[in-house]
Design an enzyme around this catalytic site. Structure first.
Site, PDB file in Angstrom:
ATOM      1  N   ASP A  42      -5.220  -8.238   5.822  1.00  0.00           N
ATOM      2  CA  ASP A  42      -6.662  -8.522   5.725  1.00  0.00           C
ATOM      3  C   ASP A  42      -7.198  -8.562   4.303  1.00  0.00           C
ATOM      4  O   ASP A  42      -8.398  -8.498   4.083  1.00  0.00           O
ATOM      5  CB  ASP A  42      -7.463  -7.501   6.559  1.00  0.00           C
ATOM      6  CG  ASP A  42      -7.216  -6.065   6.103  1.00  0.00           C
ATOM      7  OD1 ASP A  42      -6.495  -5.877   5.124  1.00  0.00           O
ATOM      8  OD2 ASP A  42      -7.759  -5.146   6.745  1.00  0.00           O
ATOM      9  N   GLY A  71       0.630  -5.573   0.329  1.00  0.00           N
ATOM     10  CA  GLY A  71      -0.470  -5.685  -0.637  1.00  0.00           C
ATOM     11  C   GLY A  71      -0.034  -6.279  -1.967  1.00  0.00           C
ATOM     12  O   GLY A  71      -0.836  -6.908  -2.663  1.00  0.00           O
ATOM     13  N   ILE A 118       0.842  -1.205   0.000  1.00  0.00           N
ATOM     14  CA  ILE A 118       0.000   0.000   0.000  1.00  0.00           C
ATOM     15  C   ILE A 118       0.869   1.244   0.000  1.00  0.00           C
ATOM     16  O   ILE A 118       2.010   1.213   0.460  1.00  0.00           O
ATOM     17  CB  ILE A 118      -0.997   0.073   1.188  1.00  0.00           C
ATOM     18  CG1 ILE A 118      -0.301  -0.177   2.508  1.00  0.00           C
ATOM     19  CG2 ILE A 118      -2.171  -0.821   0.981  1.00  0.00           C
ATOM     20  CD1 ILE A 118      -1.207   0.100   3.687  1.00  0.00           C
ATOM     21  N   ASP A 125      -0.287  -9.895  -1.585  1.00  0.00           N
ATOM     22  CA  ASP A 125      -1.712 -10.260  -1.611  1.00  0.00           C
ATOM     23  C   ASP A 125      -2.186 -10.441  -3.048  1.00  0.00           C
ATOM     24  O   ASP A 125      -2.913 -11.390  -3.361  1.00  0.00           O
ATOM     25  CB  ASP A 125      -2.558  -9.150  -0.966  1.00  0.00           C
ATOM     26  CG  ASP A 125      -2.462  -9.151   0.554  1.00  0.00           C
ATOM     27  OD1 ASP A 125      -2.961 -10.094   1.174  1.00  0.00           O
ATOM     28  OD2 ASP A 125      -1.868  -8.213   1.106  1.00  0.00           O
ATOM     29  N   GLU A 172       2.651  -6.846   6.777  1.00  0.00           N
ATOM     30  CA  GLU A 172       1.639  -6.098   7.527  1.00  0.00           C
ATOM     31  C   GLU A 172       1.934  -5.951   9.013  1.00  0.00           C
ATOM     32  O   GLU A 172       1.707  -4.885   9.588  1.00  0.00           O
ATOM     33  CB  GLU A 172       0.254  -6.736   7.335  1.00  0.00           C
ATOM     34  CG  GLU A 172      -0.447  -6.344   6.037  1.00  0.00           C
ATOM     35  CD  GLU A 172       0.008  -7.132   4.820  1.00  0.00           C
ATOM     36  OE1 GLU A 172       1.031  -7.845   4.904  1.00  0.00           O
ATOM     37  OE2 GLU A 172      -0.662  -7.038   3.777  1.00  0.00           O
TER      38      GLU A 172
HETATM   39  C1  LIG Z   1      -6.721  -2.343   4.879  1.00  0.00           C
HETATM   40  C2  LIG Z   1      -5.292  -2.595   4.575  1.00  0.00           C
HETATM   41  C3  LIG Z   1      -5.076  -3.053   3.186  1.00  0.00           C
HETATM   42  C4  LIG Z   1      -3.887  -3.402   2.702  1.00  0.00           C
HETATM   43  C5  LIG Z   1      -2.694  -3.427   3.516  1.00  0.00           C
HETATM   44  C6  LIG Z   1      -1.489  -3.719   2.974  1.00  0.00           C
HETATM   45  C7  LIG Z   1      -0.304  -3.646   3.856  1.00  0.00           C
HETATM   46  C8  LIG Z   1       0.986  -3.402   3.128  1.00  0.00           C
HETATM   47  O1  LIG Z   1       1.070  -3.279   1.940  1.00  0.00           O
HETATM   48  S1  LIG Z   1       2.316  -3.311   4.184  1.00  0.00           S
HETATM   49  C9  LIG Z   1       3.625  -2.902   3.115  1.00  0.00           C
HETATM   50  C10 LIG Z   1       3.776  -1.429   2.895  1.00  0.00           C
HETATM   51  N1  LIG Z   1       4.966  -1.224   2.096  1.00  0.00           N
HETATM   52  C11 LIG Z   1       6.166  -1.040   2.623  1.00  0.00           C
HETATM   53  O2  LIG Z   1       6.356  -0.945   3.819  1.00  0.00           O
HETATM   54  C12 LIG Z   1       7.331  -0.946   1.626  1.00  0.00           C
HETATM   55  C13 LIG Z   1       8.051   0.341   1.764  1.00  0.00           C
HETATM   56  N2  LIG Z   1       9.147   0.384   0.822  1.00  0.00           N
HETATM   57  C14 LIG Z   1      10.334  -0.209   1.042  1.00  0.00           C
HETATM   58  O3  LIG Z   1      10.575  -0.849   2.041  1.00  0.00           O
HETATM   59  C15 LIG Z   1      11.389  -0.010  -0.027  1.00  0.00           C
HETATM   60  O4  LIG Z   1      10.987   1.025  -0.879  1.00  0.00           O
HETATM   61  C16 LIG Z   1      11.666  -1.279  -0.859  1.00  0.00           C
HETATM   62  C17 LIG Z   1      10.404  -1.909  -1.401  1.00  0.00           C
HETATM   63  C18 LIG Z   1      12.431  -2.287   0.001  1.00  0.00           C
HETATM   64  C19 LIG Z   1      12.582  -0.905  -2.078  1.00  0.00           C
HETATM   65  O5  LIG Z   1      13.697  -0.209  -1.636  1.00  0.00           O
HETATM   66  P1  LIG Z   1      14.577   0.661  -2.677  1.00  0.00           P
HETATM   67  O6  LIG Z   1      14.820  -0.112  -3.901  1.00  0.00           O
HETATM   68  O7  LIG Z   1      15.755   1.144  -1.910  1.00  0.00           O
HETATM   69  O8  LIG Z   1      13.662   1.879  -3.120  1.00  0.00           O
HETATM   70  P2  LIG Z   1      13.322   3.197  -2.271  1.00  0.00           P
HETATM   71  O9  LIG Z   1      14.374   4.224  -2.521  1.00  0.00           O
HETATM   72  O10 LIG Z   1      13.025   2.841  -0.878  1.00  0.00           O
HETATM   73  O11 LIG Z   1      11.942   3.650  -2.974  1.00  0.00           O
HETATM   74  C20 LIG Z   1      11.920   4.421  -4.179  1.00  0.00           C
HETATM   75  C21 LIG Z   1      10.795   5.409  -4.085  1.00  0.00           C
HETATM   76  O12 LIG Z   1       9.568   4.691  -3.960  1.00  0.00           O
HETATM   77  C22 LIG Z   1       8.879   5.136  -2.789  1.00  0.00           C
HETATM   78  N3  LIG Z   1       8.140   4.009  -2.198  1.00  0.00           N
HETATM   79  C23 LIG Z   1       8.605   2.799  -1.903  1.00  0.00           C
HETATM   80  N4  LIG Z   1       7.637   2.044  -1.338  1.00  0.00           N
HETATM   81  C24 LIG Z   1       6.548   2.846  -1.278  1.00  0.00           C
HETATM   82  C25 LIG Z   1       5.229   2.645  -0.785  1.00  0.00           C
HETATM   83  N5  LIG Z   1       4.823   1.466  -0.257  1.00  0.00           N
HETATM   84  N6  LIG Z   1       4.370   3.669  -0.867  1.00  0.00           N
HETATM   85  C26 LIG Z   1       4.729   4.851  -1.418  1.00  0.00           C
HETATM   86  N7  LIG Z   1       5.971   5.100  -1.905  1.00  0.00           N
HETATM   87  C27 LIG Z   1       6.865   4.097  -1.826  1.00  0.00           C
HETATM   88  C28 LIG Z   1       9.991   5.583  -1.851  1.00  0.00           C
HETATM   89  O13 LIG Z   1       9.464   6.429  -0.869  1.00  0.00           O
HETATM   90  C29 LIG Z   1      10.929   6.261  -2.818  1.00  0.00           C
HETATM   91  O14 LIG Z   1      10.412   7.538  -3.116  1.00  0.00           O
HETATM   92  P3  LIG Z   1      11.369   8.818  -2.986  1.00  0.00           P
HETATM   93  O15 LIG Z   1      10.471   9.993  -3.180  1.00  0.00           O
HETATM   94  O16 LIG Z   1      12.371   8.649  -4.084  1.00  0.00           O
HETATM   95  O17 LIG Z   1      11.996   8.784  -1.620  1.00  0.00           O
END
Ligand SMILES: CC/C=C\C=C\CC(=O)SCCNC(=O)CCNC(=O)[C@H](O)C(C)(C)COP(=O)(O)OP(=O)(O)OC[C@H]1O[C@@H](n2cnc3c(N)ncnc32)[C@H](O)[C@@H]1OP(=O)(O)O
Length: 296
Positions: free
Chosen positions: A176, A145, A85, A148, A168
């Site tokens: 969920d 997600g 997400i 998922d 999550e």
């Molecule tokens: C009711 C509930 C329904 C659904 C629930 C779902 C739960 C989930 O999905 S939990 C998972 C949430 N996601 C995360 O925690 C992942 C977060 N991201 C990371 O950990 C890392 O980005 C990575 C996937 C390990 C990749 O790392 P890397 O290759 O070093 O890239 P980054 O420099 O970190 O990312 C580049 C750029 O993308 C943006 N970004 C990454 N993930 C997200 C995200 N989930 N949402 C929005 N944006 C994301 C990151 O911020 C970077 O942006 P910049 O502006 O360049 O900083």
């Protein structure tokens, strides 16, 4: 067609792009009867925002009925499949989790959340419900997600860059929207439990070993070739037999238990999703520190 609050697809026919959406791109090869669907927010590693939640089922429902498409490859634009997400800001996170602020009392908030979670579940389930087989082509991140969605596909394949996590619990929430219900039949109850309770990252070689993906390819080109080949092969077979086989496999998997499991977790999260733990995990993320949770 693109709107802020509702989404429809319009069928178009330029550059093999067969449906037009903002966050999901669809290209169709009418000759081989396959469609390639791409999550299309590469700037955010295809993180799922509110618009994408709405567009995924619109695309899969349309392809389900499209007589010129017999099989689908689902992938992510750019280097990653999907980073879960959208957690880029608290606003976008709460837009996904549901904005309960306008609801006047606890009962109404919980009822609102229940309906909201079910809408998100239905978005992911549209991939599984689709009458056409779906091959998931995974590069880079496939977490939260994103996993998922991958679990709702019929076949998963990846390249060496892929990594997976049921993330999550790190966010302070119960998964969920399908991982907990679908992963046990893919990797077994024991492994699914370990992955979901630890949120640990599984690399591509382990993913292949435990059956999370059918096969891991050495690079993106090989992976794409293999996924398209599998989709073309399925598309060349009897659509009726393929559709019947997909449905029968899902039916024998558990008949109603995914539905029941989704109902249970929707009720559970309608009651506990908005918590101090979620706020703390988000604050800690933005303040770049470890979260501190209070006792249960
Ligand atoms: C009711 C509930 C329904 C659904 C629930 C779902 C739960 C989930 O999905 S939990 C998972 C949430 N996601 C995360 O925690 C992942 C977060 N991201 C990371 O950990 C890392 O980005 C990575 C996937 C390990 C990749 O790392 P890397 O290759 O070093 O890239 P980054 O420099 O970190 O990312 C580049 C750029 O993308 C943006 N970004 C990454 N993930 C997200 C995200 N989930 N949402 C929005 N944006 C994301 C990151 O911020 C970077 O942006 P910049 O502006 O360049 O900083």
């Amino acid at each position: 067609m693109q709107t802020q609050t509702t989404t429809t697809t319009s069928k178009v026919n330029n550059n093999n792009q067969c449906y037009r959406c903002e966050t999901v791109a669809v290209r169709c090869d009418r000759e081989s009867k396959i469609a390639v669907v791409s999550l299309n927010r590469p700037r955010y590693l295809n993180a799922i925002n509110a618009q994408m939640w709405r567009e995924i089922p619109v695309v899969f429902d349309a392809l389900s009925e499209d007589e010129e498409v017999n099989a689908i490859v689902l992938t992510g634009e750019g280097k990653h499949f999907c980073a879960g997400i959208d957690v880029s800001s608290k606003e976008s996170l709460f837009e996904t989790l549901g904005d309960v602020e306008n609801e006047r009392d606890l009962g109404r908030r919980n009822e609102y959340l229940l309906r909201h979670i079910k809408r998100l579940q239905a978005s992911v389930s549209s991939v599984e419900r689709c009458r056409k087989p779906v091959v998931c082509m995974i590069k880079g991140a496939c977490v939260g997600g994103g996993l998922d969605i991958a679990a709702a596909c019929d076949i998963r394949m990846c390249d060496r860059t892929a990594f997976f996590s049921v993330k999550e619990v790190e966010l302070g929430i119960v998964a969920d929207i399908g991982s907990l219900q679908r992963l046990p039949s893919i990797v077994g109850q024991g492994r699914a439990t370990e992955l979901a309770l630890t949120a640990r990252t599984v690399k591509s070689d382990e993913a292949e070993k435990i059956g999370l993906v059918s096969k891991c390819y050495s690079d993106a080109e090989e992976l794409e070739r293999a996924c398209v080949e599998v989709a073309k092969r399925m598309a060349s077979l009897s659509p009726l037999a393929i559709q019947g086989t997909k449905r029968s496999l899902l039916n024998s998997r558990d008949s109603e238990s995914v539905e029941k499991g989704l109902e249970y977790v929707a009720l559970k999260n309608a009651a506990q999703l908005i918590s101090d733990d979620l706020k703390e995990s988000m604050n800690a993320r933005f303040e770049k520190r470890k979260p501190v949770y209070s006792r249960l």
